[in-house]
Design a protein around this motif. Structure first.
Motif, PDB file in Angstrom:
ATOM      1  N   GLY A  49       0.810  -1.215   0.000  1.00  0.00           N
ATOM      2  CA  GLY A  49       0.000   0.000   0.000  1.00  0.00           C
ATOM      3  C   GLY A  49       0.840   1.260   0.000  1.00  0.00           C
ATOM      4  N   GLU A  50       0.152   2.369   0.025  1.00  0.00           N
ATOM      5  CA  GLU A  50       0.797   3.682   0.074  1.00  0.00           C
ATOM      6  C   GLU A  50       1.120   3.983   1.535  1.00  0.00           C
ATOM      7  N   PRO A  51       2.387   4.210   1.872  1.00  0.00           N
ATOM      8  CA  PRO A  51       2.727   4.413   3.284  1.00  0.00           C
ATOM      9  C   PRO A  51       2.342   5.804   3.780  1.00  0.00           C
ATOM     10  N   GLU A  52       2.087   5.881   5.063  1.00  0.00           N
ATOM     11  CA  GLU A  52       2.017   7.168   5.728  1.00  0.00           C
ATOM     12  C   GLU A  52       3.455   7.510   6.102  1.00  0.00           C
ATOM     13  N   THR A  53       3.773   8.789   6.115  1.00  0.00           N
ATOM     14  CA  THR A  53       5.152   9.199   6.348  1.00  0.00           C
ATOM     15  C   THR A  53       5.223  10.171   7.511  1.00  0.00           C
ATOM     16  N   THR A  54       6.189   9.929   8.384  1.00  0.00           N
ATOM     17  CA  THR A  54       6.541  10.928   9.389  1.00  0.00           C
ATOM     18  C   THR A  54       7.918  11.444   9.012  1.00  0.00           C
ATOM     19  N   LEU A  55       8.190  12.723   9.320  1.00  0.00           N
ATOM     20  CA  LEU A  55       9.406  13.350   8.806  1.00  0.00           C
ATOM     21  C   LEU A  55      10.562  13.432   9.790  1.00  0.00           C
ATOM     22  N   SER A  56      10.313  13.320  11.072  1.00  0.00           N
ATOM     23  CA  SER A  56      11.432  13.482  11.988  1.00  0.00           C
ATOM     24  C   SER A  56      11.362  12.422  13.078  1.00  0.00           C
ATOM     25  N   PRO A  57      12.098  11.335  12.942  1.00  0.00           N
ATOM     26  CA  PRO A  57      12.939  10.966  11.801  1.00  0.00           C
ATOM     27  C   PRO A  57      12.071  10.446  10.641  1.00  0.00           C
ATOM     28  N   LEU A  58      12.619  10.479   9.439  1.00  0.00           N
ATOM     29  CA  LEU A  58      11.899  10.009   8.259  1.00  0.00           C
ATOM     30  C   LEU A  58      11.562   8.532   8.434  1.00  0.00           C
ATOM     31  N   THR A  59      10.242   8.239   8.450  1.00  0.00           N
ATOM     32  CA  THR A  59       9.777   6.868   8.656  1.00  0.00           C
ATOM     33  C   THR A  59       8.562   6.631   7.778  1.00  0.00           C
TER      34      THR A  59
END
Length: 144
Positions: A49-59
């Protein structure tokens, strides 16, 4: 080093093999020639699937939908419906007992299966189910 995706898929296959010791458990089998007496389970790669992204840290957070095909025929006087039901219950018990795949996932769950019959001329009728196992996990690289 193996990617997180491949590690999770291998762990799901191992989990199912442990739940179904009498069955043959394969990964991405093209086409089954026969259904062994203990049943057959095929783990497909599925769709991360399309991931959800967090930016700090990039995950990248995936909810990987892993397709699993289960097939059972009548064996030792047990109707194929009962054999398939027993296989599905065993997988459900294994998933409930190891919701994180030993720490690989944040959560592991199974969706209700769809079931049907399959018949071919000259062979025993087979009952099969298609179920989805959803593995929620995170990684720092979408290709990992």
């Amino acid at each position: 080093m193996t990617s997180k995706r491949e590690t999770v898929l291998a762990a799901v296959r191992t989990l199912i093999a442990g739940a179904l010791p009498a069955a043959e458990v394969k990964r991405n089998l093209a086409k089954a020639e026969r259904i062994p007496p203990g049943g057959l389970a095929v783990v497909r790669d599925g769709d991360p699937g399309e991931p959800e992204t967090t930016l700090s840290p990039l995950t990248y957070h995936f909810e990987h939908r892993i397709a699993v095909e289960i097939a059972a025929s009548e064996a030792a006087g047990t109707p194929r419906e009962q054999a398939l039901d027993a296989m599905l219950r065993a997988i459900g018990t294994a998933v409930a007992a190891n919701r994180t795949l030993g720490g690989l996932c944040d959560w592991l769950d199974a969706e209700a299966p769809s079931t049907d019959d399959a018949e071919a001329t000259g062979s025993l009728p087979v009952r099969f189910a298609l179920l989805t196992i959803v593995a929620s996990y995170a990684t720092t690289d979408p290709l990992n």
